[in-house]
Design a protein around this motif. Structure first.
Motif, PDB file in Angstrom:
ATOM      1  N   GLY A   1       2.399   1.826  -3.345  1.00 19.94           N
ATOM      2  CA  GLY A   1       1.457   2.105  -4.416  1.00 19.94           C
ATOM      3  C   GLY A   1       0.988   0.902  -5.194  1.00 19.94           C
ATOM      4  N   ASP A   2       1.385  -0.290  -4.787  1.00 24.08           N
ATOM      5  CA  ASP A   2       0.966  -1.493  -5.513  1.00 24.08           C
ATOM      6  C   ASP A   2      -0.433  -1.945  -5.112  1.00 24.08           C
ATOM      7  OD1 ASP A   2       3.456  -1.554  -6.759  1.00 24.08           O
ATOM      8  OD2 ASP A   2       4.354  -2.697  -5.118  1.00 24.08           O
ATOM      9  N   TYR A   3      -0.818  -1.688  -3.847  1.00 30.53           N
ATOM     10  CA  TYR A   3      -2.155  -2.019  -3.380  1.00 30.53           C
ATOM     11  C   TYR A   3      -2.915  -0.723  -3.120  1.00 30.53           C
ATOM     12  CZ  TYR A   3      -0.745  -6.890  -2.489  1.00 30.53           C
ATOM     13  OH  TYR A   3      -0.304  -8.186  -2.612  1.00 30.53           O
ATOM     14  N   GLU A   4      -4.236  -0.818  -3.111  1.00 27.13           N
ATOM     15  CA  GLU A   4      -5.087   0.340  -2.868  1.00 27.13           C
ATOM     16  C   GLU A   4      -5.733   0.232  -1.489  1.00 27.13           C
ATOM     17  OE1 GLU A   4      -9.057   2.550  -4.741  1.00 27.13           O
ATOM     18  OE2 GLU A   4      -8.218   0.761  -5.691  1.00 27.13           O
ATOM     19  N   CYS A   5      -5.769   1.344  -0.756  1.00 32.18           N
ATOM     20  CA  CYS A   5      -6.451   1.395   0.534  1.00 32.18           C
ATOM     21  C   CYS A   5      -7.940   1.615   0.290  1.00 32.18           C
ATOM     22  CB  CYS A   5      -5.897   2.528   1.396  1.00 32.18           C
ATOM     23  SG  CYS A   5      -4.181   2.352   1.859  1.00 32.18           S
ATOM     24  N   LYS A   6      -8.765   0.706   0.775  1.00 32.50           N
ATOM     25  CA  LYS A   6     -10.202   0.801   0.531  1.00 32.50           C
ATOM     26  C   LYS A   6     -10.954   1.393   1.718  1.00 32.50           C
ATOM     27  CE  LYS A   6     -10.400  -2.913  -2.875  1.00 32.50           C
ATOM     28  NZ  LYS A   6     -11.040  -4.197  -3.270  1.00 32.50           N
TER      29      LYS A   6
ATOM     30  N   GLN B   1       0.832  -1.207   0.000  1.00 29.95           N
ATOM     31  CA  GLN B   1       0.000   0.000   0.000  1.00 29.95           C
ATOM     32  C   GLN B   1       0.865   1.254   0.000  1.00 29.95           C
ATOM     33  OE1 GLN B   1      -2.660  -0.348   3.346  1.00 29.95           O
ATOM     34  NE2 GLN B   1      -4.180  -1.540   2.194  1.00 29.95           N
TER      35      GLN B   1
ATOM     36  N   LYS C   1      -6.991   4.480   5.010  1.00 27.52           N
ATOM     37  CA  LYS C   1      -6.536   5.638   4.231  1.00 27.52           C
ATOM     38  C   LYS C   1      -5.912   6.695   5.138  1.00 27.52           C
ATOM     39  CE  LYS C   1      -9.762   5.217   0.342  1.00 27.52           C
ATOM     40  NZ  LYS C   1     -10.921   5.828  -0.365  1.00 27.52           N
TER      41      LYS C   1
END
Length: 464
Positions: free
Chosen positions: A155-160, A152, A165
């Motif tokens: 930048g490879d994973y997204e915070c949902k 995260q 966040k």
């Protein structure tokens, strides 16, 4: 077909005559060939003879562990190893900070609020970055075993989730300030922080229950004057403030009081002072000191506020355990029995305490030793008291009762009082907590000598 046959013969000839190392000649030109990949590096040094290149030396090495994560742009950085974990009651954070000189700082933080494992990993990351900033690190590399957090941040994973966040934003803000990068490491390379994390998430741990108030307090005028030169309107108040400010110094926006015979003392506001008094008086390594000894210990560990003596007296008087387990001297006076001890650790007194409540490993006795010269104390928990486990050989002789001076008895009584006040409702953990009791006793100033037992034994003060 002829071309294939010729190529096969050429290959056989090449494989049957491997290159041999060739000696160099003075002044000749040499060639260096480098080969670099993500998994290995290699180098060959060759010389040319009759338009044929012959090897002089060659080497290669496979990249393993941290070497695989080093790029061409790497330069010396502070390193941070972080780890976090959580359970139903609370969470724990472990941090190991390593300086450029390879000095290590270990830190563990107890989170007295529920968190998920990923949130605990972010707590560890943020706390590690704050610690690095506090010690003056300019650039850091963070080693984390959490795949989610690492990807995260990179930048490879997204915070949902909204909470993740917020953690992500706080972490990125601190990383940008410190020019930090984060890399994922196997859990096996993070054992030291894992050990700290488990200790921090235990039930019996120092906790900060609420945020410390940073509003206006007695330090505000001093900080404003030392930082911005701000002075009050009243002339008398201005003169008083300038006189007071000469005894204080501001270091990285933190106010310290200058001392004539001790290092700088960190200045605390009311909320911070109450928290520190509680920790020193009754938490880990505390021994429910009296007001005067409590003030001495607060100063020795590096804290100051103007009403230290008054606040300590009020705090001790309102401490429930201090009132219930306070000293009640009923023994009549008697003549002192002098004990001659020519040098440290030459003569020891020994006594037995117990039985205590039986706990894990069936421990229920304490053997206590005291050095008559320095008053240094050693103690060990035992299952039974026998000649064998004490290393004592019994000899029968005529009646003789060498008179001691009661020093060990007094020591036993003091240690027992600390155990009762500290662990009244946790009798089953006394063997695990006894080292902290012993440490508290050894680092407290004793009235007869005016020094701590640690200083008398090791000729130096305790540094934490």
């Amino acid at each position: 077909m002829a071309k294939c046959q010729q190529a096969f013969k050429d290959l056989k000839a090449y494989l049957s005559s491997p290159p041999l190392q060739s000696p160099s000649k003075l002044g000749e030109e040499l060639f260096l060939y480098l080969a670099v990949s993500l998994a290995a590096i290699g180098a060959a040094l060759v010389r040319e003879e009759d338009k044929v290149q012959k090897p002089m030396y060659y080497t290669s090495q496979a990249l393993r562990g941290a070497e695989e994560r080093l790029g061409a742009e790497e330069y010396p950085r502070w390193s941070i190893h972080t780890d976090g974990s959580s359970n139903k009651q609370a969470g724990g954070v472990g941090i190991v900070l390593c300086s450029l000189e390879k000095d290590k700082i270990e830190c563990m933080v107890h989170s007295n609020f529920p968190t998920t494992n990923n949130e605990a990993e972010y707590e560890a990351l943020v706390a590690g970055l704050d610690l690095a900033k506090a010690v003056g690190a300019m650039s850091v590399v963070i080693h984390c075993d959490s795949q989610v957090v690492t990807n995260q941040v990179n930048g490879d994973y997204e915070c949902k989730s909204e909470k993740m966040k917020k953690y992500f934003e706080q972490a990125k803000k601190r990383m940008d300030e410190l020019h930090a990068k984060i890399v994922q490491i196997p859990r096996g390379e993070n054992e030291q922080t894992d050990r700290l994390t488990k200790a921090a998430s235990m039930k019996h741990m120092i906790t900060l229950d609420k945020e410390v108030d940073t509003g206006s307090n007695w330090t505000t005028p001093l900080v404003s004057y030392l930082k911005d030169g701000t002075l009050p309107d009243d002339k008398e108040a201005t003169r008083t403030l300038k006189v007071q400010a000469a005894r204080f110094v501001l270091i990285k926006d933190i106010l310290y009081k200058r001392g004539s015979c001790c290092p700088y003392l960190r200045c605390l506001n009311t909320e911070e002072a109450n928290y520190v008094m509680r920790e020193v008086h009754e938490k880990v390594c505390g021994n429910h000191l009296g007001s005067r000894s409590l003030v001495h210990k607060l100063i020795r560990v590096g804290y100051y506020w103007p009403t230290t003596q008054k606040d300590a007296q009020v705090y001790v008087k309102t401490c429930d355990k201090c009132q219930r387990f306070g000293n009640l001297i009923k023994q009549p006076t008697e003549e002192l029995t002098p004990m001659t001890a020519p040098w440290p650790f030459a003569q020891w007194g020994l006594d037995i305490m117990g039985p205590f409540p039986t706990v894990v490993r069936q421990l229920k006795f304490l053997v206590v030793n005291i050095d008559y010269f320095t008053k240094w104390v050693e103690a060990e928990a035992l299952v039974t008291i026998t000649e064998k486990n004490l290393g004592i050989k019994n000899h029968y002789s005529s009646f003789a009762h060498p008179q001691a001076n009661g020093q060990v008895k007094v020591m036993n009584w003091s240690l027992l009082k600390i155990i009762k006040t500290q662990h009244e409702r946790a009798k089953e953990i006394w063997p695990e907590e006894f080292p902290s009791v012993l440490w508290a006793y050894s680092t407290t100033i004793r009235t007869p000598t005016g020094e701590t037992l640690f200083r008398l034994a090791y000729w130096s003060e305790v540094v934490i």
